[in-house]
Design an enzyme around this catalytic site. Sequence first.
Site, short mmCIF file in Angstrom:
data_model
loop_
_atom_site.label_atom_id
_atom_site.label_comp_id
_atom_site.label_asym_id
_atom_site.label_seq_id
_atom_site.Cartn_x
_atom_site.Cartn_y
_atom_site.Cartn_z
N ALA A 60 11.32 7.19 3.06
CA ALA A 60 11.21 8.22 4.10
C ALA A 60 12.50 9.04 4.18
O ALA A 60 13.57 8.56 3.84
CB ALA A 60 10.94 7.56 5.44
N GLY A 101 9.04 4.15 2.02
CA GLY A 101 7.91 5.06 1.88
C GLY A 101 7.61 5.41 0.43
O GLY A 101 6.45 5.71 0.09
N GLU A 104 5.59 2.58 -0.76
CA GLU A 104 4.28 2.65 -0.10
C GLU A 104 3.39 3.70 -0.77
O GLU A 104 2.19 3.50 -0.94
CB GLU A 104 4.45 2.97 1.39
N GLU A 124 12.90 -1.25 5.38
CA GLU A 124 12.82 -0.70 6.74
C GLU A 124 13.45 -1.60 7.79
O GLU A 124 14.03 -1.13 8.77
CB GLU A 124 11.35 -0.45 7.10
#
Length: 694
Positions: A60, A101, A104, A124
């Site tokens: 992210a 992310g 993911e 995270e």
Amino acid sequence: MSQYSVRGKVAVISMNNPPMNTMSHANRGMVKAAVEAANADPAIAAILITGGGKVFSSGAEIKEFNTPAAIASPALGELIAALEQSAKPIVAAVHGVAMGGGLELSLGCHYRVAAPGAQIALPEVKLGILPGAGGTQRLPRLIGAEAALEMIVSGNPVKSEKFAPGTLFDEIAIGDLVEAACTFAEKVAAKGEPYKRARDLSVKLDNAAAFFEAARAKVAKESRGFPSPPKCVAAVEAAVNLPFDEGLKFERARFNELVQTSESKAMRHYFFGERAVAKIPDVPSDTPLREIKSAAVVGAGTMGGGIAMNFANAGIPVTVLETKQEALDRGLATVRKNYEGSAKKGRISMAEVEKRMALITSTLNYADIAQADIVIEAVFEEAAVKQAVFRQLDEVMKPGAILASNTSTLDLDQIAAATTRPADVIGTHFFSPANVMRLLEIVRGKATAKDVLATTMKLAKTIKKVGVVAGVCDGFIGNRMVEQYLRQAYFLLEEGALPQQVDRALENWGLAMGPFRMMDLAGNDIGWHIRKRRYIEQPEMTYSKIPDLICELGRFGQKTGAGFYRYGAGDRTAHPDPLVEDIILGCSEEAGVARRAIGDEEIVERCIYALVNEGARILEEGIAMRAVDIDMVYMTGYGFPTYRGGPMFYADTVGLPEVVAAMQKYAASKQGDPAFWKPAPLLAQLAAEGKKFN
Ligand code: NAD
């Protein structure tokens, strides 16, 4: 941002958001549009997503957190769902780094091909959150609940080739990754549907209830104060027990809760802080650096030995200089003992011990260190001794060598004045044990040259320290603040608390070690020495007599077997000591103080706000460039919990008007000290204006 190209029947989408290909709003939009275009093109049979440059994606865009861009369409979850539903098969080609992310995103692809050595992680938890785009639901389905939970709770990376074949990666590419992944993609496209989707798998786990019970107990014990690990466990449990879409919702809800917490904000402050402290406003990032290929250390005591180890660990040859052979022998023997201790614990091999020892040479002769690129002085903390050493260094060191001092209290400018080259002089204040502690306060003298500062900052990174710049003053950032904190801790004893209560309150609040255990470890004599100077130079700075009485008994802490606590031989366990209690009670009586029960909240507020107020003065005076520098000093050097974000960030979280109000309350209390609790002008001003330090 995203490059679209066609290889045979494969559309190759390359994310190009350098340097780390974060999943920013723009990057997400590009990938989604490119996948749609590929699906619409009849000439395309399969789709490949890869990362341009050295990495797949680090995850992210953290700067978007708590901003509208974080969830602006396509949000990461939305993009991943679109990939999963793509009519044409999607293969992720993973290299370098696939984290958070980014990983993911790859989990939403139908297949994954990796280059060997790629770092795979869901980090995270280190930001106080959990993977919020399906990571906790898809990863257990691919690699099993146990392995996934370990990755999610620790946040640590695993190399791509370590995963069992056919679990996370369908293939480990040999040779060119994109080429191998294209061949793989054409093959799966030729086979036709159904494509593999992580969401369609179920997590197999025997005895799930007992497994999660044990996992919950483990994180409760290991991650006190950190809110995210228990939620990571719950999310993986949801992957086992709930249908996929419900599991996704469960994960999202936990993510949304965590991202709002002050703990998570604090941990992000720490994450950005590591980068922020490296920036010095008036020293451009392209400042030419001096080369550091060799080093010297003067003094082979507690600090000198540890400092030398830092260089050896980084592969930089270092020569240690002493005045006497015995001191040299003793110093190097301690270094060897430390390395062998690490080898016994399996951290390094015996071959590595020898390799590092071979990088450390010793001498009694200044001529042998003259060619070193940097020399760090770590001799006794006496101005005259240090100045004599610097005069010698000035005489022998080659032009351009950096002359550094490890002084913790002395005036660096006066040390520099002993040389004819004050521009080459800088402070490198290591923390004990110097081979372990991450903090390095880098003291900028009034004459220190910019390239000397920039080179020393870079050196900090090379030796894996967090370098924080401080100006010249007594105690620099960390110790100057800690003196005020300790003054409060001593007053608390006089007013009614005992060392074990003060320590417990602050440790429960999150500090690695309360003030009295800390001083017993560091040595009470250091503070005593400083206080004796204060009584003469700054008589207005009042102190409780308690620490002096403790020192007068020779109770310097662990090294003498007793301090504020007593210690068994060879044991670091702090045992409360009735004798100390007697001293404290006697002191209260002599000071005419009626002892009272003091609550933990008061203990924490008084100690932490003492740090905050002195921190504000340090900012005002420009000793620290920014509040984040102070916070990083405390989180990397003083065991301040990252989930509190450092004293200044913590004060911002509480609210500066609330901090000022509490200080006024303590000033007005019976034993209150209005001079101590007078808010620093900067604190008063920011509080009045509704502003923050950070
Ligand atoms: P120490 O007493 O353990 O070691 C000092 C060493 O310097 C001794 O081995 C001594 O023989 C040697 N020495 C003295 N004069 C010398 C000279 N003229 N030339 C060469 N060697 C000489 O002290 P230490 O705890 O290692 O502290 C060293 C410095 O580091 C001090 O300035 C201290 O303030 C600073 N410091 C100490 C700590 C700590 O926790 N111990 C932390 C940060 C900074």
